[in-house]
Scaffold this motif. Structure first.
Motif, PDB file in Angstrom:
ATOM      1  N   GLU A  34       0.809  -1.221   0.000  1.00  0.00           N
ATOM      2  CA  GLU A  34       0.000   0.000   0.000  1.00  0.00           C
ATOM      3  C   GLU A  34       0.841   1.270   0.000  1.00  0.00           C
ATOM      4  N   SER A  35       1.978   1.251   0.706  1.00  0.00           N
ATOM      5  CA  SER A  35       2.807   2.457   0.798  1.00  0.00           C
ATOM      6  C   SER A  35       3.362   2.868  -0.567  1.00  0.00           C
ATOM      7  N   ALA A  69      -1.311  -5.291  -9.221  1.00  0.00           N
ATOM      8  CA  ALA A  69      -2.024  -4.047  -8.928  1.00  0.00           C
ATOM      9  C   ALA A  69      -1.719  -2.948  -9.935  1.00  0.00           C
ATOM     10  N   THR A  70      -0.544  -3.000 -10.563  1.00  0.00           N
ATOM     11  CA  THR A  70      -0.108  -1.898 -11.424  1.00  0.00           C
ATOM     12  C   THR A  70       0.073  -2.279 -12.887  1.00  0.00           C
ATOM     13  N   GLY A  71       0.192  -3.575 -13.160  1.00  0.00           N
ATOM     14  CA  GLY A  71       0.509  -4.010 -14.510  1.00  0.00           C
ATOM     15  C   GLY A  71       1.977  -3.901 -14.852  1.00  0.00           C
ATOM     16  N   ALA A  72       2.799  -3.479 -13.883  1.00  0.00           N
ATOM     17  CA  ALA A  72       4.235  -3.335 -14.120  1.00  0.00           C
ATOM     18  C   ALA A  72       4.902  -4.707 -14.163  1.00  0.00           C
ATOM     19  N   PRO A  73       5.831  -4.919 -15.091  1.00  0.00           N
ATOM     20  CA  PRO A  73       6.523  -6.210 -15.148  1.00  0.00           C
ATOM     21  C   PRO A  73       7.480  -6.388 -13.974  1.00  0.00           C
ATOM     22  N   ILE A  74       7.668  -7.642 -13.571  1.00  0.00           N
ATOM     23  CA  ILE A  74       8.651  -7.990 -12.539  1.00  0.00           C
ATOM     24  C   ILE A  74       9.963  -8.288 -13.247  1.00  0.00           C
TER      25      ILE A  74
END
Length: 470
Positions: A34-35, A69-74
């Motif tokens: 969350e942060s 939550a963001t769609g950002a790749p790992i």
């Protein structure tokens, strides 16, 4: 360019928020995400990447939930093997971030996939390097934590770490900022410095691992004096590699208020442990018989992971309102079998007229008076071996807290012994006292102030181990 270090004190863990021109990257996120989401929203930025320096062993990372939550790749470095979708970067590959870029620097040694991330400004000049567990302030990552199946010895990994430092870290410009994944107190290093950031120049001058030395000498010095790693490290590394349930789902199952009757009934089951998270001063005055103290005001999650089996179902006793905080911290190190908390806390238990237990606190001057006259007196020091070696009560027995999970550790104790427990300042000895009581050992006292107080008492004879004296 904007960098924020988000530091979690009880795990000595540093995650990073890096932003440029409305695009952000999160490096080594904690499980509770969350942060990071709130920070990006506050600054009007979009999280573009989730970077992981390696498979962490000391906490469960938030890479999966944050990516969902963001769609950002790992993104991991070379040689990564995982059971989820991720981008395996090449050594030297660059990822654009606003006006800046982040370059992957593969630095195997702590683990095979360990990588650092070099942040470059819009001119392409290196500004900061996020070193994960490859390089700490004053230390380097342990090379003895290879996971099962890697078929590599500690010496093999230490040799890789030497080459990574020599070929990848030392050539970096002196003014580049160093942002490691951990600070002092973390078990991922041997003796990490107090600061949570540095520069390449400062580390070249002060870090023992970056001094001029042969590979053989480096391997010897980096491996000597390593304490046994916490038992939960392989479990957390496997969770990070294989995946996990969403934190929200775990908390939904865990945040169940239980009546005193329910707690009493469940606490007698072999697979259920009651964990009391109140401060030590309050706990010793009264607690549920058989419950284990691990206070939220200390290294709570680390000690929980080190002392509690992950197959146990956990019931928590907390100060009212602290239930979720305690459960989030447990989830950070992989616990997912929390089944509820005592509604109304320990006060409700007392008000119900149920049985309670307590731990007797004694001041150090009482110990000094008892030592000459009690032939059955046994001082048990639950500090680490290296702390014990540096100074201890004469004739004391060293049983490190981390070893109390092994029943054989109790072998020095006789039924007739009058036990006086201590650690450095009092937190670990109360944990130890609660664990001993759970095992049926009740003739014990906790020395208030621990070794810090004992060392000041001139009437108590102390000693050092020969290795320290010579």
């Amino acid at each position: 360019m904007h960098i924020e270090q988000l530091y979690t004190g009880c795990l000595s863990e540093a995650a990073y928020y890096v932003e440029s021109n409305g695009e952000a990257a999160i490096i080594d996120p904690m499980r509770d995400i969350e942060s990071y989401l709130a920070l990006a929203e506050k600054r009007g930025a979009k999280i573009k990447y989730v970077f992981e320096t390696h498979f962490h062993a000391d906490f469960v990372s938030g890479h999966l939930d944050l990516s969902k939550a963001t769609g950002a790749p790992i993104i991991y470095g070379p040689q990564t093997k995982a059971n989820f979708a991720f981008k395996m970067a090449k050594d030297g590959e660059c990822f654009p971030l606003g006006d800046c870029s982040i370059e992957v620097i593969h630095t195997p040694g702590h683990t095979l996939e360990s990588s650092c991330y070099l942040l470059k400004d819009k001119s392409g000049k290196g500004y900061a390097v996020f070193t994960g567990d490859t390089l700490f302030v004053g230390d380097v990552g342990r090379p003895d934590l290879a996971q099962k199946g890697e078929l590599l010895s500690s010496e093999d990994l230490a040799g890789m770490l030497y080459e990574s430092l020599q070929e990848k870290i030392l050539p970096l410009a002196d003014d580049i900022l160093v942002y490691p994944a951990h600070g002092a107190g973390s078990s991922c290093g041997k003796n990490i410095g107090a600061s949570t950031q540095s520069t390449i120049a400062e580390q070249k001058q002060t870090n023992y691992a970056l001094q001029s030395q042969s590979k053989e000498d480096f391997i010897k010095v980096v491996l000597e004096g390593l304490a046994e790693p916490p038992q939960y490290f392989p479990i957390n590394a496997a969770i990070n590699k294989n995946g996990y349930d969403k934190l929200d789902e775990i908390l939904q199952r865990a945040l169940q208020p239980l009546s005193t009757k329910e707690v009493e009934d469940k606490s007698h089951q072999d697979n259920v442990w009651v964990i009391d998270t109140r401060n030590k001063e309050t706990f010793v005055q009264g607690f549920i018989p058989g419950s284990i103290f691990i206070g939220l005001d200390g290294r709570f999650a680390e000690w929980a992971g080190s002392l509690i089996s992950f197959d146990k179902k956990l019931i928590l006793v907390t100060e009212p309102g602290m239930e979720q905080e305690a459960m989030v911290r447990l989830a950070r190190v992989g616990f997912d079998k929390m089944i509820g908390f005592l509604e109304g806390g320990f006060e409700a238990w007392k008000d119900a007229g149920l049985k309670t237990d307590m731990i007797i606190d004694v001041e150090v001057d009482e110990l000094a008076m008892d030592i000459p006259f009690d032939e059955h007196l046994l001082v048990i020091d639950v500090r680490k071996e290296i702390e014990f070696a540096d100074g201890h009560v004469k004739d004391a027995v060293n049983i490190p807290l981390s070893s109390l999970t092994d029943p054989a550790s109790m072998s020095p104790i006789e039924d007739t012994d009058n036990i006086y427990l201590h650690c450095q300042s009092g937190y670990r000895s109360v944990i130890a006292a609660s664990m001993m009581k759970k095992q049926g050992i009740h003739n014990l006292r906790n020395i208030v102030g621990g070794w810090k107080a004992i060392a000041q008492e001139k009437k108590i004879k102390t000693a050092k181990s020969p290795a320290i004296l010579n």
